[in-house]
Design an enzyme around this catalytic site. Structure first.
Site, PDB file in Angstrom:
ATOM      1  N   ASP A   1       0.862  -1.183   0.000  1.00 24.31           N
ATOM      2  CA  ASP A   1       0.000   0.000   0.000  1.00 24.31           C
ATOM      3  C   ASP A   1       0.903   1.240   0.000  1.00 24.31           C
ATOM      4  O   ASP A   1       1.670   1.457   0.944  1.00 24.31           O
ATOM      5  CB  ASP A   1      -0.900  -0.010   1.233  1.00 24.31           C
ATOM      6  CG  ASP A   1      -1.914   1.133   1.245  1.00 24.31           C
ATOM      7  OD1 ASP A   1      -1.841   2.006   0.348  1.00 24.31           O
ATOM      8  OD2 ASP A   1      -2.764   1.155   2.148  1.00 24.31           O
TER       9      ASP A   1
ATOM     10  N   ASP B   1      -2.882   2.438  -6.056  1.00 30.31           N
ATOM     11  CA  ASP B   1      -1.842   2.513  -5.035  1.00 30.31           C
ATOM     12  C   ASP B   1      -1.648   1.234  -4.234  1.00 30.31           C
ATOM     13  O   ASP B   1      -0.816   1.194  -3.327  1.00 30.31           O
ATOM     14  CB  ASP B   1      -2.138   3.665  -4.077  1.00 30.31           C
ATOM     15  CG  ASP B   1      -3.508   3.535  -3.419  1.00 30.31           C
ATOM     16  OD1 ASP B   1      -4.384   2.853  -3.984  1.00 30.31           O
ATOM     17  OD2 ASP B   1      -3.707   4.129  -2.344  1.00 30.31           O
ATOM     18  N   GLU B   2      -2.393   0.179  -4.538  1.00 27.23           N
ATOM     19  CA  GLU B   2      -2.272  -1.064  -3.781  1.00 27.23           C
ATOM     20  C   GLU B   2      -2.134  -2.246  -4.732  1.00 27.23           C
ATOM     21  O   GLU B   2      -2.627  -2.220  -5.863  1.00 27.23           O
ATOM     22  CB  GLU B   2      -3.491  -1.285  -2.881  1.00 27.23           C
ATOM     23  CG  GLU B   2      -3.709  -0.202  -1.836  1.00 27.23           C
ATOM     24  CD  GLU B   2      -4.899  -0.503  -0.938  1.00 27.23           C
ATOM     25  OE1 GLU B   2      -5.029  -1.671  -0.511  1.00 27.23           O
ATOM     26  OE2 GLU B   2      -5.698   0.407  -0.681  1.00 27.23           O
TER      27      GLU B   2
END
Length: 414
Positions: A9, A105-106
């Site tokens: 993350d 973003d992950e």
């Protein structure tokens, strides 16, 4: 053999990218926010200097500035965020081809097969963390476990710039005290349902009788019980994996508040056209129609109904959504955003029960008309052919929901 799964993350991703691009803003509270003029004026991401003031994702800009008067507000640059996301995935690809994105973003990584070359999972996590910080100037939080669900709990457990290992030897110690809503797929409604049953932690959920959870939550209760006990066998998909599309939807924060049924009817027709056009591009039809409504006080609901037959007719989809709206909304407040979705997707040409009655013939005619409209718009532009209803309100009718549709970091139609 036990798997080695990482969940990565990127911390405060949009805000971190902006601080990397604007070094002069480091050390100051900063938030990336939507366009107020287009009525997307909410916080999309805030850095760690803004969060202690109470600035949160999804908060209106004016609320964020009340809590943090010195807040620096920047407009989002999605192209730049996508570029940074791709660069991060290039780093992940040095360790495995099993990379499953979870937003920009992950991502989950299965590094089970990389141990011989790159070292154990903790070593790989540490190396990725160092490389992201050195090569991109960003920080990440990483969860290390033997399954995807627990790995995500690990990445959420400690931030920023942290690595947390959660496996059988320390699972209960770390996970059981966590709030039940920290578990993936426990949303606000499920959290409230469990709270009424006295279940407020993941440990309480894990130790609850599975029969009780099934009675209370149906099949999802059994799934959540499995996740709460640290069991998840779902694979991390390979980079080339293309998921089966199960639904197609579109929603819009409208240029002005919707104040009457006529406004809603117009917007649903606009959105249905874009959704049905996408389904035709995918050579598919839907069997279920969903409508989403959010009012000016940010209260929302979703309702759905099953269609008599699979369809990609914009008129039929708009009619079904409008009927759902009329049955469920009572105009306590004006409407700020609205959406429509076709789910239960089936491929064109699949066997279906046909009918000789007028409804089936009417559907086929409307689908042929929609296809002809698609062809004209493809050649001459979206605004070259419009329904007469669209011209009753030039402001709402000016929206091009198909070509201008964007994916925002905060999804409200889920």
């Amino acid at each position: 053999m036990a798997r080695n799964i990482l969940h990565i993350d990127q911390n405060c991703f949009y805000a971190s990218v902006e601080m990397q691009r604007h070094p002069e803003l480091r050390g100051r509270p900063l938030a990336v926010c939507g366009n107020q003029e287009e009525r997307h004026g909410i916080v999309l991401a805030a850095n760690y200097l803004a969060k202690p003031f109470g600035v949160k994702t999804g908060m209106a800009i004016w609320q964020a500035k009340q809590k943090c008067p010195n807040l620096i507000v920047l407009a989002p640059d999605m192209a730049e965020y996508i570029r940074f996301s791709k660069m991060a995935r290039e780093i992940y690809a040095d360790y495995t081809d099993q990379i499953e994105p979870f937003g920009l973003d992950e991502a989950w990584l299965d590094v089970t097969g990389s141990a011989v070359i790159a070292g154990d999972a903790m070593h790989i996590a540490q190396e990725i963390s160092r490389r992201i910080q050195f090569e991109l100037g960003l920080t990440v939080s990483i969860g290390v476990s033997d399954n995807k669900i627990t790995a995500k709990l690990g990445s959420d457990y400690k931030k920023p710039n942290a690595i947390t290992r959660i496996e059988k030897d320390n699972y209960k110690e770390i996970v059981y005290p966590l709030p039940v809503e920290d578990l993936l797929y426990v949303g606000p409604a499920t959290k409230e349902n469990l709270r009424r049953a006295g279940i407020t932690t993941i440990g309480a959920l894990a130790e609850s009788p599975v029969e009780f959870l099934h009675r209370r939550l149906g099949k999802m209760g059994v799934i959540l019980h499995t996740f709460a006990n640290g069991r998840d066998i779902s694979p991390v998909q390979t980079t080339e994996y293309v998921p089966t599309i199960k639904s197609v939807g579109n929603s819009a924060t409208t240029p002005r508040d919707l104040c009457n049924n006529g406004d809603v009817r117009l917007m649903l027709l606009l959105l249905a056209e874009s959704v049905c056009a996408r389904m035709r591009e995918l050579m598919s039809r839907c069997t279920v129609v969903e409508v989403y409504v959010r009012d000016t006080e940010l209260r929302s609901f979703i309702r759905q109904c099953k269609l008599p037959s699979p369809s990609c007719s914009s008129a039929e989809m708009a009619d079904a959504a409008y009927a759902l709206f009329l049955a469920n909304y009572h105009w306590e407040k004006p409407i700020r955003s609205i959406g429509i979705r076709g789910s239960g997707i089936v491929e064109n040409g699949m066997y279906e029960q046909t009918s000789l009655f007028p409804d089936e013939q009417r559907r086929e005619r409307w689908e042929r008309i929609d296809k002809a409209v698609d062809d004209i718009r493809h050649r001459y532009g979206y605004m070259s052919l419009q329904r007469a209803l669209i011209y009753t309100d030039p402001l709402l009718g000016s929206i091009n929901p198909k070509d201008d549709h964007t994916i925002h970091p905060v999804g409200y139609f889920a």
